[in-house]
Design a protein around this motif. Sequence first.
Motif: not given
Length: 109
Positions: A30-31, A65-66, A102-106
């Motif tokens: 995601x993101x 990781x978010x 999962x994403x690397x930012x919110x």
Amino acid sequence: AHTGSRPPVEDASYQTMSADDKVVVVFRAAGGAPILNQSKVKVSTDSRFSKLVLFLRKQLKTETVFVYLKEAFSPCLDDDIALLAQVYGVDGKGSRELHVSYALQPAWG
């Protein structure tokens, strides 16, 4: 009163899962996060959610990781995979699946 480390569970099917049972975890980027080479893994039901986060950190080569369930909230790192799969999982091809974004930012929540 409940004094153990696990939350009280009313669903008898969760209580009868053995440690040999596996949950299929499906990872969804995601993101703008990179897509994993291995987007599905099998995890023992006696594992904690932190195991998935460590796996993602290693695969993505990052410390941050978010991670989300239902594209809305982040479970506690010490939550049981079995309980999360029982409550938030979906029926897959012959097994229970837990979809994890999962994403690397919110991204959500």
